[in-house]
Design a protein around this motif. Sequence first.
Motif, PDB file in Angstrom:
ATOM      1  N   TYR A 149      -6.543   7.542   8.341  1.00 61.78           N
ATOM      2  CA  TYR A 149      -5.901   6.182   9.217  1.00 61.78           C
ATOM      3  C   TYR A 149      -5.889   5.294   8.201  1.00 61.78           C
ATOM      4  O   TYR A 149      -4.822   4.453   8.229  1.00 61.78           O
ATOM      5  CB  TYR A 149      -7.017   6.142  10.175  1.00 61.78           C
ATOM      6  CG  TYR A 149      -6.816   6.628  11.677  1.00 61.78           C
ATOM      7  CD1 TYR A 149      -5.594   6.816  12.140  1.00 61.78           C
ATOM      8  CD2 TYR A 149      -7.870   7.619  12.005  1.00 61.78           C
ATOM      9  CE1 TYR A 149      -5.427   7.391  13.179  1.00 61.78           C
ATOM     10  CE2 TYR A 149      -7.499   8.449  13.112  1.00 61.78           C
ATOM     11  CZ  TYR A 149      -6.384   8.568  13.651  1.00 61.78           C
ATOM     12  OH  TYR A 149      -6.241   9.333  14.695  1.00 61.78           O
ATOM     13  N   ASN A 150      -6.772   5.125   7.212  1.00 62.01           N
ATOM     14  CA  ASN A 150      -6.553   4.099   6.213  1.00 62.01           C
ATOM     15  C   ASN A 150      -5.326   4.214   5.354  1.00 62.01           C
ATOM     16  O   ASN A 150      -4.820   3.045   5.154  1.00 62.01           O
ATOM     17  CB  ASN A 150      -7.875   4.205   5.137  1.00 62.01           C
ATOM     18  CG  ASN A 150      -8.044   2.944   4.227  1.00 62.01           C
ATOM     19  OD1 ASN A 150      -7.365   1.997   4.289  1.00 62.01           O
ATOM     20  ND2 ASN A 150      -8.631   3.127   3.211  1.00 62.01           N
TER      21      ASN A 150
ATOM     22  N   THR B 175      -2.602   5.963   6.328  1.00 60.89           N
ATOM     23  CA  THR B 175      -1.218   5.833   7.046  1.00 60.89           C
ATOM     24  C   THR B 175      -0.876   4.442   7.686  1.00 60.89           C
ATOM     25  O   THR B 175       0.094   4.281   7.926  1.00 60.89           O
ATOM     26  CB  THR B 175      -1.005   6.915   8.065  1.00 60.89           C
ATOM     27  OG1 THR B 175      -2.425   6.888   8.925  1.00 60.89           O
ATOM     28  CG2 THR B 175      -1.161   8.457   7.206  1.00 60.89           C
ATOM     29  N   GLN B 176      -2.218   3.880   7.916  1.00 64.66           N
ATOM     30  CA  GLN B 176      -2.050   2.594   8.703  1.00 64.66           C
ATOM     31  C   GLN B 176      -2.014   1.205   7.646  1.00 64.66           C
ATOM     32  O   GLN B 176      -1.400   0.433   7.734  1.00 64.66           O
ATOM     33  CB  GLN B 176      -3.176   2.184   9.751  1.00 64.66           C
ATOM     34  CG  GLN B 176      -3.481   3.282  10.625  1.00 64.66           C
ATOM     35  CD  GLN B 176      -2.187   3.517  11.502  1.00 64.66           C
ATOM     36  OE1 GLN B 176      -1.730   2.448  12.184  1.00 64.66           O
ATOM     37  NE2 GLN B 176      -1.854   4.751  11.911  1.00 64.66           N
ATOM     38  N   ARG B 177      -2.754   1.567   6.628  1.00 62.75           N
ATOM     39  CA  ARG B 177      -2.648   0.342   5.651  1.00 62.75           C
ATOM     40  C   ARG B 177      -2.284   0.311   4.465  1.00 62.75           C
ATOM     41  O   ARG B 177      -1.493  -0.293   3.864  1.00 62.75           O
ATOM     42  CB  ARG B 177      -4.384  -0.144   5.492  1.00 62.75           C
ATOM     43  CG  ARG B 177      -5.112  -0.055   7.042  1.00 62.75           C
ATOM     44  CD  ARG B 177      -5.934  -1.137   7.155  1.00 62.75           C
ATOM     45  NE  ARG B 177      -6.931  -1.345   5.696  1.00 62.75           N
ATOM     46  CZ  ARG B 177      -8.107  -1.393   5.911  1.00 62.75           C
ATOM     47  NH1 ARG B 177      -8.731  -0.791   6.998  1.00 62.75           N
ATOM     48  NH2 ARG B 177      -8.927  -1.553   4.825  1.00 62.75           N
TER      49      ARG B 177
ATOM     50  N   PRO C 275       2.002   1.935   4.934  1.00 63.73           N
ATOM     51  CA  PRO C 275       2.298   2.054   6.395  1.00 63.73           C
ATOM     52  C   PRO C 275       3.447   2.640   6.702  1.00 63.73           C
ATOM     53  O   PRO C 275       4.055   3.072   7.892  1.00 63.73           O
ATOM     54  CB  PRO C 275       2.547   0.446   6.751  1.00 63.73           C
ATOM     55  CG  PRO C 275       2.000  -0.225   5.295  1.00 63.73           C
ATOM     56  CD  PRO C 275       1.801   0.721   4.291  1.00 63.73           C
TER      57      PRO C 275
ATOM     58  N   ARG D   1       3.250   5.736   8.896  1.00 67.26           N
ATOM     59  CA  ARG D   1       2.519   5.631   9.904  1.00 67.26           C
ATOM     60  C   ARG D   1       2.872   6.512  11.152  1.00 67.26           C
ATOM     61  O   ARG D   1       2.016   6.832  12.004  1.00 67.26           O
ATOM     62  CB  ARG D   1       2.867   4.323  10.705  1.00 67.26           C
ATOM     63  CG  ARG D   1       1.685   3.554  11.363  1.00 67.26           C
ATOM     64  CD  ARG D   1       2.243   1.952  12.030  1.00 67.26           C
ATOM     65  NE  ARG D   1       1.997   1.177  10.759  1.00 67.26           N
ATOM     66  CZ  ARG D   1       2.734   0.120  10.574  1.00 67.26           C
ATOM     67  NH1 ARG D   1       3.932   0.098  11.253  1.00 67.26           N
ATOM     68  NH2 ARG D   1       2.505  -0.672   9.626  1.00 67.26           N
TER      69      ARG D   1
END
Length: 260
Positions: free
Chosen positions: A30-31, A33-35, A38, A41
């Motif tokens: 998550y870290n 792919t989201q941050r 991105p 995502r």
Amino acid sequence: IYKWYRSGLNRWHGPGSTPDFQDIIEDRCYNYTQRIRPDSRSRNCQEIKQAFMSAFISKDPCKATKEDYRRLIDLADPTVPCNKRVLWSKTKELAREYAKLRGLVTLEDTLLGFLADGLHWCGEPGSPDLNTWSCPDWEKDCRTNYRSVFWKVLSERFAESACGTVQVLLNGSLENAFDEMSIFGRVEAPNLKPMVTLQVWLVHDPGKPPRDSCSGSSITKLKSILSERNVRFICRDNLRTRLPILSNIRRLRKQPCGLF
Ligand code: APR
């Protein structure tokens, strides 16, 4: 019975699986792919975690194959530029700092490299759990363990899809900066494409005298492997080119104009 069961889990010579392996993979996914990236995502972290686990859970920890990781690799194929790659051998931390400062990428900046960086994992036939007591060691137990095969498969793909100039940081404080048995020596160097240029930076530990150089026998061996493959080769000793050593990088970062 417990003692007997435990001695079975303890039989390998390498560290056991990292505690909370699954949670770490999920958090890192998550870290990333989201941050961190991105643009990735749309990747499905649950699916990626499941594919990672099912690659090795319940299986003989010495019988890993490329095939076991196929689904995982298909789900998380790297999208990093082919002409910005940095390889390393016995210089991981320095290579990561170097890449970051120059806008380049190491394998650990790709999704799968990022997920598994520094972790250990193995399973046990017939068990749904990870073995947290011990995992096979590459030298003492078996080469086809799940961790080694994972890095081998990833490294092979990372090297064979590289283009333009590829940089590698080798440790000139060792007698043989180029180690033919390392992943760089066995897997990455022999898989570079013809016409790629390999830029070798020979870096030295601050407190230790240099033990190998661009004209030493190990680098000469590397040069011959590359010339057979039509890969161009440039080598620089860090003293001459002032490639800063790790302890200097943090200090240099504070200055507006680094040495790179
Ligand atoms: N985290 C933990 N272990 C790793 C990692 C990582 N990010 N990458 C590789 N490994 C494992 C491999 O099993 C490897 O053999 O640790 C060992 C690192 O050994 P070194 O001798 O320091 O380096 P080398 O074997 O040359 O592997 C480094 O492989 O993973 C690629 O692109 C990476 O160029 C790098 C090279």
